[in-house]
Motif scaffolding. Structure first.
Motif, PDB file in Angstrom:
ATOM      1  N   SER A 126      44.130  13.658 -29.172  1.00  0.00           N
ATOM      2  CA  SER A 126      44.346  14.559 -28.040  1.00  0.00           C
ATOM      3  C   SER A 126      44.665  13.806 -26.746  1.00  0.00           C
ATOM      4  O   SER A 126      45.082  14.422 -25.778  1.00  0.00           O
ATOM      5  CB  SER A 126      43.109  15.417 -27.827  1.00  0.00           C
ATOM      6  OG  SER A 126      42.027  14.604 -27.465  1.00  0.00           O
ATOM      7  N   VAL A 127      44.487  12.479 -26.697  1.00  0.00           N
ATOM      8  CA  VAL A 127      44.642  11.792 -25.409  1.00  0.00           C
ATOM      9  C   VAL A 127      46.117  11.463 -25.144  1.00  0.00           C
ATOM     10  O   VAL A 127      46.937  11.464 -26.055  1.00  0.00           O
ATOM     11  CB  VAL A 127      43.812  10.498 -25.334  1.00  0.00           C
ATOM     12  CG1 VAL A 127      42.353  10.814 -25.508  1.00  0.00           C
ATOM     13  CG2 VAL A 127      44.304   9.494 -26.341  1.00  0.00           C
ATOM     14  N   SER A 128      46.426  11.189 -23.880  1.00  0.00           N
ATOM     15  CA  SER A 128      47.809  10.930 -23.487  1.00  0.00           C
ATOM     16  C   SER A 128      48.014   9.436 -23.253  1.00  0.00           C
ATOM     17  O   SER A 128      47.124   8.616 -23.476  1.00  0.00           O
ATOM     18  CB  SER A 128      48.146  11.707 -22.228  1.00  0.00           C
ATOM     19  OG  SER A 128      47.453  11.149 -21.144  1.00  0.00           O
ATOM     20  N   VAL A 181      48.079   7.918 -20.561  1.00  0.00           N
ATOM     21  CA  VAL A 181      47.195   7.398 -19.515  1.00  0.00           C
ATOM     22  C   VAL A 181      46.022   6.644 -20.131  1.00  0.00           C
ATOM     23  O   VAL A 181      45.647   5.557 -19.684  1.00  0.00           O
ATOM     24  CB  VAL A 181      46.697   8.561 -18.632  1.00  0.00           C
ATOM     25  CG1 VAL A 181      45.636   8.091 -17.663  1.00  0.00           C
ATOM     26  CG2 VAL A 181      47.855   9.177 -17.894  1.00  0.00           C
ATOM     27  N   ARG A 205      45.891   5.137 -23.005  1.00  0.00           N
ATOM     28  CA  ARG A 205      46.300   3.868 -23.607  1.00  0.00           C
ATOM     29  C   ARG A 205      46.668   2.836 -22.544  1.00  0.00           C
ATOM     30  O   ARG A 205      46.462   1.641 -22.736  1.00  0.00           O
ATOM     31  CB  ARG A 205      47.532   4.077 -24.490  1.00  0.00           C
ATOM     32  CG  ARG A 205      47.254   4.845 -25.750  1.00  0.00           C
ATOM     33  CD  ARG A 205      48.575   5.363 -26.304  1.00  0.00           C
ATOM     34  NE  ARG A 205      48.364   6.320 -27.357  1.00  0.00           N
ATOM     35  CZ  ARG A 205      48.371   5.999 -28.650  1.00  0.00           C
ATOM     36  NH1 ARG A 205      48.592   4.767 -29.022  1.00  0.00           N
ATOM     37  NH2 ARG A 205      48.163   6.919 -29.555  1.00  0.00           N
ATOM     38  N   VAL A 213      38.760   5.761 -14.216  1.00  0.00           N
ATOM     39  CA  VAL A 213      38.323   7.144 -13.962  1.00  0.00           C
ATOM     40  C   VAL A 213      39.307   8.121 -14.602  1.00  0.00           C
ATOM     41  O   VAL A 213      38.906   9.074 -15.276  1.00  0.00           O
ATOM     42  CB  VAL A 213      38.202   7.387 -12.440  1.00  0.00           C
ATOM     43  CG1 VAL A 213      38.127   8.868 -12.134  1.00  0.00           C
ATOM     44  CG2 VAL A 213      36.978   6.691 -11.890  1.00  0.00           C
ATOM     45  N   LEU A 214      40.594   7.866 -14.426  1.00  0.00           N
ATOM     46  CA  LEU A 214      41.592   8.755 -15.030  1.00  0.00           C
ATOM     47  C   LEU A 214      41.486   8.716 -16.551  1.00  0.00           C
ATOM     48  O   LEU A 214      41.607   9.746 -17.217  1.00  0.00           O
ATOM     49  CB  LEU A 214      42.995   8.358 -14.577  1.00  0.00           C
ATOM     50  CG  LEU A 214      43.357   8.765 -13.151  1.00  0.00           C
ATOM     51  CD1 LEU A 214      44.787   8.389 -12.856  1.00  0.00           C
ATOM     52  CD2 LEU A 214      43.168  10.261 -12.954  1.00  0.00           C
ATOM     53  N   MET A 237      38.655  10.828 -17.604  1.00  0.00           N
ATOM     54  CA  MET A 237      38.973  12.254 -17.540  1.00  0.00           C
ATOM     55  C   MET A 237      39.943  12.635 -18.650  1.00  0.00           C
ATOM     56  O   MET A 237      39.949  13.769 -19.123  1.00  0.00           O
ATOM     57  CB  MET A 237      39.593  12.603 -16.186  1.00  0.00           C
ATOM     58  CG  MET A 237      38.671  12.455 -15.007  1.00  0.00           C
ATOM     59  SD  MET A 237      37.201  13.460 -15.131  1.00  0.00           S
ATOM     60  CE  MET A 237      37.869  15.098 -14.849  1.00  0.00           C
ATOM     61  N   ASP A 238      40.793  11.684 -19.066  1.00  0.00           N
ATOM     62  CA  ASP A 238      41.820  12.013 -20.050  1.00  0.00           C
ATOM     63  C   ASP A 238      41.222  12.276 -21.425  1.00  0.00           C
ATOM     64  O   ASP A 238      41.822  12.964 -22.241  1.00  0.00           O
ATOM     65  CB  ASP A 238      42.852  10.874 -20.130  1.00  0.00           C
ATOM     66  CG  ASP A 238      44.107  11.314 -20.852  1.00  0.00           C
ATOM     67  OD1 ASP A 238      44.422  12.515 -20.763  1.00  0.00           O
ATOM     68  OD2 ASP A 238      44.755  10.488 -21.496  1.00  0.00           O
ATOM     69  N   THR A 239      40.031  11.714 -21.694  1.00  0.00           N
ATOM     70  CA  THR A 239      39.457  11.991 -23.001  1.00  0.00           C
ATOM     71  C   THR A 239      39.059  13.454 -23.125  1.00  0.00           C
ATOM     72  O   THR A 239      39.015  13.992 -24.216  1.00  0.00           O
ATOM     73  CB  THR A 239      38.208  11.130 -23.231  1.00  0.00           C
ATOM     74  OG1 THR A 239      37.278  11.423 -22.196  1.00  0.00           O
ATOM     75  CG2 THR A 239      38.541   9.657 -23.199  1.00  0.00           C
ATOM     76  N   GLY A 240      38.779  14.086 -21.987  1.00  0.00           N
ATOM     77  CA  GLY A 240      38.394  15.492 -22.056  1.00  0.00           C
ATOM     78  C   GLY A 240      37.034  15.697 -22.694  1.00  0.00           C
ATOM     79  O   GLY A 240      36.762  16.748 -23.251  1.00  0.00           O
ATOM     80  N   THR A 241      36.175  14.702 -22.612  1.00  0.00           N
ATOM     81  CA  THR A 241      34.822  14.869 -23.133  1.00  0.00           C
ATOM     82  C   THR A 241      33.847  14.959 -21.971  1.00  0.00           C
ATOM     83  O   THR A 241      34.169  14.593 -20.841  1.00  0.00           O
ATOM     84  CB  THR A 241      34.408  13.663 -23.992  1.00  0.00           C
ATOM     85  OG1 THR A 241      34.433  12.502 -23.160  1.00  0.00           O
ATOM     86  CG2 THR A 241      35.357  13.464 -25.148  1.00  0.00           C
ATOM     87  N   GLY A 285      33.834  12.668 -18.383  1.00  0.00           N
ATOM     88  CA  GLY A 285      33.796  13.351 -17.091  1.00  0.00           C
ATOM     89  C   GLY A 285      32.603  12.938 -16.266  1.00  0.00           C
ATOM     90  O   GLY A 285      32.719  12.646 -15.075  1.00  0.00           O
ATOM     91  N   ALA A 321      33.092   9.480 -14.895  1.00  0.00           N
ATOM     92  CA  ALA A 321      34.110   9.441 -13.850  1.00  0.00           C
ATOM     93  C   ALA A 321      33.580  10.011 -12.555  1.00  0.00           C
ATOM     94  O   ALA A 321      33.757   9.443 -11.472  1.00  0.00           O
ATOM     95  CB  ALA A 321      35.340  10.213 -14.308  1.00  0.00           C
ATOM     96  N   GLU A 339      35.018   6.216 -25.286  1.00  0.00           N
ATOM     97  CA  GLU A 339      35.945   6.482 -26.381  1.00  0.00           C
ATOM     98  C   GLU A 339      36.778   5.260 -26.756  1.00  0.00           C
ATOM     99  O   GLU A 339      37.602   5.338 -27.649  1.00  0.00           O
ATOM    100  CB  GLU A 339      36.897   7.621 -25.993  1.00  0.00           C
ATOM    101  CG  GLU A 339      36.222   8.967 -25.803  1.00  0.00           C
ATOM    102  CD  GLU A 339      35.817   9.599 -27.134  1.00  0.00           C
ATOM    103  OE1 GLU A 339      36.525   9.391 -28.124  1.00  0.00           O
ATOM    104  OE2 GLU A 339      34.787  10.274 -27.165  1.00  0.00           O
TER     105      GLU A 339
END
Lengths: 668, 332
Positions: free
Chosen positions: B63-65, B67, B69, B116-117, B120-124, B128, B131, B218
């Motif tokens: 699910s990650v983008s 950012v 990586r 921090v980004l 947030m990108d993991t969405g967990t 969050g 961050a 993650e």
């Protein structure tokens, strides 16, 4: 060649004005395309003018009030701000073209741009007021576009009230300056007594200051900028606030004379830094992406005003290098802010259009779906956060250097003030960084919080270009801030009445006898070199590829089939990200009220946490003002209930008083 | 010739820093273990961990983008760029002109922003929470740091780190109370920025108490290796900064026609720098062993103290200078 700039700009302005009625015939979309073309033409003209370092020009138009002609002029200061307005207008109109059926009030957009342009070119009081009012009226129409939506009407009403106040204060300030004639030339040669000049300063802070979003009259700004369509928000936040600052600079730095005392800078410094901290803090709390951006505009206007205040104080103290440094910081940050804020608002418009919402709680997970938009927005967010080597960092670096230089202004009181301002400036930039990362992290990254966000795609080519071009400009400003500063030299000459600094370096920013320097190109090159080095090292020595899979999240299972992106409530959101800051700074600065409703034991209903914050300006200025208005109107209302006899008595008494007054005056 | 020497100094400095950063962490960990009576890992364990991580394939959630990586490399690059600005064994490196303290603060912030980004990108929830707390600490640490920069700029007339160290090393400032206050303030900021006890516990295994570790929960494989390397580098940057500003003795001057004696000066500078790092590492270990971690909402109070100390340092400076030299103290 340089003599042609002003006529071209006047033609552009006339063309923009003509587009307003013509759009009824050709339709709003064509009007927007025309606006974009005219503004782009004007941008190119003014850019050539600035790069060539052309001298100031004046043009007298044989139109205007009865017996008056209109005087227009283009000097270094107005040229710089004209560049901002026209470039942003071109991008905003281009972005608006993306929609096949623009919003119904779109024809007001060229009028808005023309008003701002007239404001910048005006060289007499009447033209300035006309431009200012045209700008206000057109932007009011644009703010009220979605008047059927909740909250828009009240935002538009508040905006109209503040615009009226701004206009009134501006007229009063100009009237004070114009005993010898309404043209700026006459005001400059006439000279101004100190009491008049001080009054002009107060009125300029109240009028154009309110329009720019200076504390404490910034309350209208977040709702109004959020209510307008995105291209209009971009134009208001990036350009209109700058026009208001231009008027402030013109009145205070130029027309009110150059011999100001040092303390003139202090109200600007105080209001500026207060606005910077307050705006950045509020940007951390808001839950709507456009309101967040509008609050950050309050912050950035505060930073620019801080620079202006330092420059004014330094000019009063005859510290020319410090004045040049601080004013340069203000102008550089104006340009940088215009670039990245228009990019952010246009990107927010793309998000709203494609993902269907402006609420943080309904966005997220856009990075894969809208890569171009998200890349542009992340670039702008880096500026907002003031990270090197972005455009935002360059201005803040200069600003911090000027605050350090401000200890030379005078006695220990001013030195302690500089120290406190330095701490607050750091707090404001750190808060802004937090707000920028919260905006990017919650709205763009992570998992989608709604079906619409999951299905978003990049917008059409017009809007895409309207984001890519400002992104390019912002990158350029970030990498070559010295070039921007070089373009701003004529403006500095107008503001400070000093000779331009010819020791400027294009490649780096310098401060304090060139002892310290910020070389963004070097920093960018270092970062790029190390990135390449790291990638190469990893390619040689690390195991390649990656295994996919679900998120680990300390051992949570896969999301259920009916919630492919997991439960949105299980992800950190805007409110939860802001919670630590709200808890630490909220009670002190935002009058935080939290109530926890816990059901009694045995009751299985849900526990609820309710939080409410309010802007201190709302509490300390607007609420009391509203109460006074109520009290006065209640007092006046009593007149309705007087008997005929009482009314007649009052009229008789008034008549007698008036006659007595006239008699007394004749005696004198 | 001197330009070449400056470049050589920079390259040597980079090599020294890269080699010693994981070692420094090894010293801290080992010393901490010894102080509580454990044997502890060998000094080279962080190096081995990095190599081990490089040889593992990372797991990247679907699910990650991008950012997620790219963030570790960006963070690491920012730390490497920052470390070129902080002198270790000699002054006058090729980057000396650009070694601005504000730019340094900006680069540290850039590294933090990348992580921090990514969190947030993991969405967990953990990404969050880490961050959000990291930004809370940054909001209070940044003003304290910049107040110290402000104080140093007042004393030395510049924010250029190389020039600041040169002025302080020349001894013309003498002993100042402001310096001591700035040291305490900067040390607290360093603890917060490096995520050490009492602000954060880098060795915690309880997710709810994590800040920095929660943010990067993650990550695995080469990505985690980059993040760990960045953390080592950050610690080394802060140690070198503290040592450079507050104990600037022994550092070699700018290479300027000293001839062969320059090599001797560099070697001595490197040895003295190593001793300083060792002392700081032992000090950190002793401090961490004797302190418990603070609750998250007590950390702003600690950083607020650092802020007040920074403010006090600057104001004391105004007062003393106002009395001593009439520095701007004419009440104009």
């Amino acid at each position: 060649m340089s003599g042609l700039t002003l006529p071209v700009l006047v033609t552009v302005m006339a063309g923009l004005l003509a587009l307003v009625p013509v759009s009824a015939a050709i339709g709003p979309r064509l009007a927007l395309i025309g606006t974009a073309i005219l503004a782009a033409l004007g941008t190119a003209t003014i850019l050539v003018h600035l790069l060539a370092g052309a001298p100031p020009t004046t043009l007298t138009l044989p139109v205007g009030l009865a017996g008056q002609s209109t005087i227009l002029a283009l000097d270094g200061l107005s040229a710089l701000f004209t560049l901002i307005v026209l470039a942003v207008a071109a991008m905003a109109a281009l972005a608006a073209c993306d929609d096949a059926h623009p919003w119904p009030t779109a024809p007001a957009l060229p009028g808005f741009a023309a008003g701002m342009l007239l404001c910048l070119l005006a060289s007499d009081a009447f033209a300035l007021v006309a431009g200012f009012e045209l700008m206000s009226v057109a932007s009011f129409v644009l703010v009220a576009t979605h008047h059927t939506e909740e909250g828009v009407q009240s935002a538009a009403r508040l905006y109209a009230g503040m615009a009226a106040l701004s206009g009134l204060c501006l007229i009063a300030a100009l009237a004070l300056l114009a005993p010898n004639g309404a043209s700026f030339a006459a005001m400059r040669t006439g000279g101004v007594e100190p009491w008049r000049a001080t009054l002009v300063l107060a009125l300029a802070l109240l009028g154009p200051g309110a329009k720019a979003g200076l504390v404490p009259l910034h309350v209208w700004l977040p709702p109004a900028h959020a209510a307008a369509p995105a291209p209009v928000s971009a134009l208001m936040s990036a350009a209109m606030t700058k026009v208001a600052l231009y008027v402030l600079i013109r009145l205070v730095f130029d027309l009110a004379g150059s011999g100001n005392p040092l303390w003139w800078g202090l109200p600007l410094i105080a209001l500026g830094i207060a606005g910077a901290v307050l705006g950045a803090l509020r940007a951390n709390m808001e839950m709507d992406i456009k309101t967040i951006l509008a609050c950050s505009t309050v912050e950035n206007i505060g930073l620019i005003t801080l620079g202006l205040g330092l420059a004014l104080a330094a000019r009063g103290a005859d510290l020319a290098p410090l004045a040049r440094l601080a004013a340069g910081a203000a102008l550089l940050h104006s340009l940088a802010h215009a670039g990245f804020k228009s990019l952010l608002f246009l990107g927010a418009g793309a998000v709203l259009h494609q993902a269907g919402s402006r609420a943080l709680a309904k966005l997220g997970g856009l990075a894969k779906a809208m890569p171009i938009t998200v890349a542009c927005l992340l670039l702008a967010a880096a500026s907002l956060a003031g990270l090197p080597p972005s455009a935002g960092f360059a201005g803040e670096w200069l600003l911090f250097q000027s605050v350090i230089g401000a200890v030379r202004l005078g006695g220990i009181g001013l030195q302690v003030m500089a120290c406190v301002v330095a701490a607050m400036l750091a707090l404001a930039t750190a808060l802004a960084a937090s707000a920028a990362l919260r905006l990017a992290g919650v709205a763009l990254l992570g998992r989608p919080r709604s079906a619409a966000a999951a299905a978003a795609t990049d917008p059409g080519p017009a809007l895409r270009w309207a984001m890519l071009l400002p992104a390019l400009a912002v990158t350029l400003i970030g990498l070559a801030p010295g070039l921007v500063l070089a373009l701003a030299q004529p403006a500095l000459a107008v503001m400070l009445r000093t000779a331009p600094d010819d020791t400027l370096s294009i490649l780096a920013l310098q401060a304090g006898d060139h002892a310290q320097l910020y070389a963004p190109l070097l920093i960018a090159a270092l970062l790029a070199a190390f990135l390449v080095l790291i990638t190469q090292l990893l390619r040689r020595h690390a195991v390649q590829g990656a295994r996919g899979g679900p998120l680990w999240d300390c051992g949570y299972g896969d999301p259920p089939a009916w919630q492919p992106f997991g439960d949105p409530a299980a992800q950190y959101g805007g409110a939860s990200f802001a919670q630590p800051l709200r808890r630490v700074l909220g009670p002190l600065l935002l009058d935080l009220r939290e109530t926890i409703h816990t059901p009694p034991p045995g009751d299985i209903s849900v526990a609820r946490l309710h939080t409410a914050i309010s802007d201190p300006a709302q509490r300390l200025v607007f609420t009391p003002l509203g109460q006074w208005r109520e009290a006065i109107s209640r007092l006046a209302d009593r007149l309705h209930f007087l008997t005929v006899r009482q009314i007649l008595t009052m009229m008789g008494a008034l008549l007698a008083l008036l006659l007595a007054y006239i008699a007394a005056m004749e005696q004198l | 010739m001197s330009a070449l020497l400056a470049l050589a100094a920079l390259l040597l400095h980079l090599a020294l820093m890269l080699a010693s950063a994981p070692l420094l962490l090894g010293v801290v960990r080992s010393a901490k273990a010894r102080m509580v009576g454990r044997q502890g890992p060998p000094l080279l364990q962080p190096w081995r961990d990095l190599l081990r991580l490089l040889h593992k394939q990372p797991v990247v959630a679907d699910s990650v983008s991008l950012v997620f990586r790219a963030a570790p490399a960006l963070c690491c690059a920012a730390m490497l760029a920052a470390i070129t600005l902080v002198p270790s064994f000699t002054l006058g490196m090729a980057t000396a002109q650009a070694s601005d303290l504000l730019v340094l603060a900006g680069l540290l912030a850039l590294g933090r922003a990348a992580l921090v980004l990514a969190g947030m990108d993991t969405g967990t929830a953990f990404g969050g929470i880490g961050a959000s707390r990291e930004m809370l600490f940054a909001v209070f640490a940044e003003p304290a740091l910049l107040l110290v920069v402000f104080t140093l700029a007042l004393m030395t007339g510049t924010t250029n780190l190389d020039a600041v160290i040169t002025t302080i090393a020349s001894g013309q400032l003498g002993l100042r109370i402001s310096m001591a206050l700035a040291l305490v303030s900067l040390a607290i900021v360093a603890l917060a920025e490096c995520g050490r006890v009492p602000v954060d516990n880098p060795a915690t295994h309880l997710e709810l108490t994590m800040v920095h570790e929660a943010m990067v929960l993650e990550y695995s494989g080469r990505h985690l290796a980059l993040i760990e390397a960045a953390a080592c580098l950050r610690l080394l940057i802060w140690f070198s900064l503290l040592a450079g500003i507050f104990a600037p003795f022994g550092i070699a001057p700018k290479a300027d026609g000293q001839g062969p004696i320059l090599l001797l000066l560099w070697a001595a500078g490197a040895a003295i720098w190593a001793v300083k790092m060792l002392v700081l590492a032992l000090g950190l270990a002793a401090f961490e062993t004797s302190r418990a971690k603070l609750r998250v909402f007590r950390v702003p109070e600690l950083l607020g103290m650092a802020l007040l100390l920074g403010l006090l340092a600057a104001i004391l400076l105004f007062v003393s200078q106002g009395f001593a030299h009439g520095f701007g103290g004419d009440g104009a």
